[in-house]
Structure formats: structure tokens, C-alpha cells
Design an enzyme around this catalytic site. Structure first.
Site: not given
Ligand code: GLV
Ligand code: GLV
Length: 332
Positions: A155-157, A236, A265, A284, A286
């Protein structure tokens, strides 16, 4: 009268000021998440909720909030929200995609490089007083340039990750059933899952957490990887089976891992993954750049305000798009 909303954490001012201007807002100001029973009480009279991935927005919360019209998540992922129930009840659900794509990919690539070249072990090595000389065999890692990156979830990322990999002369392949062919822009090739596992020197996860992706990477999948492979998870935590990962890293079936996310988490302090030098775990973060968190706050605020007005959200994740004029149709 301004609509009543509840904001479950102190999000950046850029967004909070918009919310305060348009709404009668109450904010949970503590560092730790709002306890469930307080959330259940706070939502009783609100029309809007701005929440984070730390809040589970399920049946119980929705039943407790008969006036609720919009749930705005301060995140791109929304596995914390039961979107189907929201849709049934005529509640908009918003998220914050796009603005965090590059920031998140930057960080996934950071983890890739740090895990490959053993950066954290190097820092620990010095702090432990072990640096006595230049060692021809000290802290040898994996090359990034020329290596094969396998992206799971294009996808985008995932695609932003591929773009970064191009700059490092990597060969890029991806596995994604929802993408129809190769990516002409990045040169990334679409492959089947087993090919990706078998041929990748780096595997990076960019899928949302759903029932299908829960423990997507477990013992059988890790057994198909190269023993020199490095696994990156900035998606995730539960996409990876943590016990299977521990065994693979411990037994030399996988060279290293870089995890921005864990299951659960926060990671528990007795989690065996924390004992492994070849496993980097960060909390977490990023999407955690100053600029991106500001933009996320602004979009989360705008989604909330649009939903309260019955206008289309900037980013709406309800599967059935709708424009609730009244709440008469809601199935109780
Ligand atoms: C962070 O994990 C998000 O989904 O923006
Ligand atoms: C290392 O620093 C080298 O000069 O090879």
C-alpha cells in the site's frame, strides 16, 4: 451550542486548538491511556470522540454513547475500532493516512539499516567497555546495497519503502493480493508469498492488522526465510507471532529483527525478545516526527469536526460511504 466531544489524550496543539475552537471538548490529559471505565462514562454524552490506538472502540463503548456521530482515530491504522458496528450505527470513522506515509517508511528503513548493520549492538558494545581495538570480525552484519527487499503489503507505506530501497540499489519484490501487477515506478516485482520469503534478504511488513494478517509470520513462514534474513515490523505487533520470532532469532534461523511494534504493547519486560542482541525493539514511534504528528493531529481534528457537521470526512474508513442526515435509521 458547541457539540460535546471527548479527546482521549493530549494530542499536538495544532489539532487540539481546532477541536477546542469548534467543540465543547474534554481532554484526558494523563500520559497513560484513559481507563476503560472512565472512557465508558465520558462517552455517554458526547457527539464526537477523538481517540488513539490505545482505546478499544467496540460494541460496549458504542452502546454507552447513544449520541455519538463520529470516531476520529489519531492513527492511520484502525484495528482498535469496530468499524462495522460504527457503520451500522451511522457513526463516521476517520483516520490519518498519507501525512505519515513517508515518515513511517523513513523509520522502517531506519530499522532495516540499524538491524542489518547492528547499530544498537555497537552502541551497547562501547557502553559495556568492550571496544579495545578495530576488529576484523567484530559486529559483522548484512549488506543493504544489492540485497533483496521483500515487502509484504504494498500500500502507501509499502510503496514508500520500495522507493527508499531504490536509492540503496536493492532489488525489490512485494507480496500483495490487492495489487494487480509489478510497480513500474519503483521496479518492484509482484511475487507469491513463498518466493518472497525464500528470496528476501530483508522482509518488511506493511499490512494492516486484520483477522487474516494475525500471526501472518509464524513458525512455518520463518522456516522458509534465509537464515541471514532480517525481519522488519513497523505495521502492527500481532502480524508476527512473537514466540515463533524468538525461536527463529535464538536458533539462528533468522539473522535479526527490527520491531517498532510488539504483541502486546507495551512489550512486557519479561518478554524473551528483549534478551536477544539481534532484536531491536522501539516503542511504536515510526510516525513520531514533530511535523507528522502535527499533521496527524490536524487531520484527526478536521475529521472530527466534519463528522459532527455531517460533512464528508477527509479520510473516512467506513466501508459503506454515507451521509447521515438524521440518526433515525440507526439499528439499536
Ligand atoms: C500508528 O501506528 C498508526 O497507525 O498511525
Ligand atoms: C576502515 O575504517 C577502513 O579504513 O577500512
Amino acid at each position: 451550542m458547541k457539540p460535546k466531544v471527548y479527546v482521549t489524550r493530549n494530542i499536538p496543539e495544532k489539532g487540539l486548538s481546532l477541536v477546542r475552537e469548534a467543540c465543547d471538548a474534554e481532554v484526558w490529559e494523563e500520559e497513560l491511556p484513559v481507563p476503560r471505565e472512565i472512557l465508558l462514562e465520558k462517552v455517554q454524552n458526547v457527539e464526537g470522540l477523538l481517540c488513539l490506538l490505545t482505546e478499544r472502540i467496540d460494541d460496549k463503548v458504542l452502546v454507552a454513547s447513544p449520541r455519538l456521530r463520529v470516531v476520529s482515530n489519531y492513527a492511520v491504522g484502525f484495528n482498535n475500532i469496530d468499524v462495522d458496528i460504527c457503520t451500522t450505527r451511522g457513526i463516521f470513522v476517520g483516520n490519518t493516512p498519507d501525512v505519515l506515509t513517508d515518515t513511517t517508511a523513513d523509520f522502517a528503513f531506519t530499522l532495516l539499516m540499524a538491524a542489518a548493520r547492528r547499530v544498537v549492538e555497537g552502541v551497547d558494545y562501547i557502553r559495556a567497555g568492550k571496544w579495545k581495538t578495530w576488529g576484523p570480525r567484530t559486529l559483522l552484519g548484512q549488506d543493504i546495497h544489492g540485497a533483496t527487499l521483500g515487502i509484504i503489503g504494498y500500500g502507501r507505506i509499502g510503496k514508500a519503502m520500495a522507493r527508499r530501497a531504490c536509492g540503496f540499489d536493492m532489488r525489490v519484490m512485494f507480496y500483495d493480493e490487492y495489487v494487480s501487477g509489478n510497480d513500474a515506478e519503483t521496479g518492484a516485482t509482484k511475487v507469491d508469498f513463498d518466493t518472497l520469503l525464500a528470496e528476501s534478504d530483508f522482509i518488511s511488513l506493511h499490512v494492516p492488522l486484520t483477522e487474516e494478517t494475525y500471526h501472518f509470520i509464524s513458525t512455518a513462514e520463518l522456516a522458509k526465510c534465509k537464515p541471514t534474513a532480517v525481519l522488519i515490523n513497523a505495521a502492527r505487533g500481532p502480524v508476527v507471532d512473537p514466540q515463533a520470532l524468538y525461536v527463529a532469532l535464538h536458533d539462528g534461523k533468522l539473522a535479526a529483527a527490527g520491531l517498532d511494534v510488539t504483541e502486546p504493547e507495551p512489550v512486557t519486560m519479561d518478554d524473551p525478545l528483549l534478551t536477544l542482541p539481534n532484536c531491536i525493539i522501539v516503542p511504536h514511534i515510526a510516525s513520531a516526527s514533530v511535523a507528522t504528528r502535527d499533521r496527524m493531529a490536524e487531520i484527526a481534528a478536521r475529521n472530527l469536526i466534519a463528522g459532527l457537521k455531517g460533512e464528508p470526512l477527509l479520510h473516512c474508513v467506513n466501508k459503506i460511504p454515507f451521509f447521515p442526515k438524521s440518526r433515525d435509521f440507526i439499528i439499536e
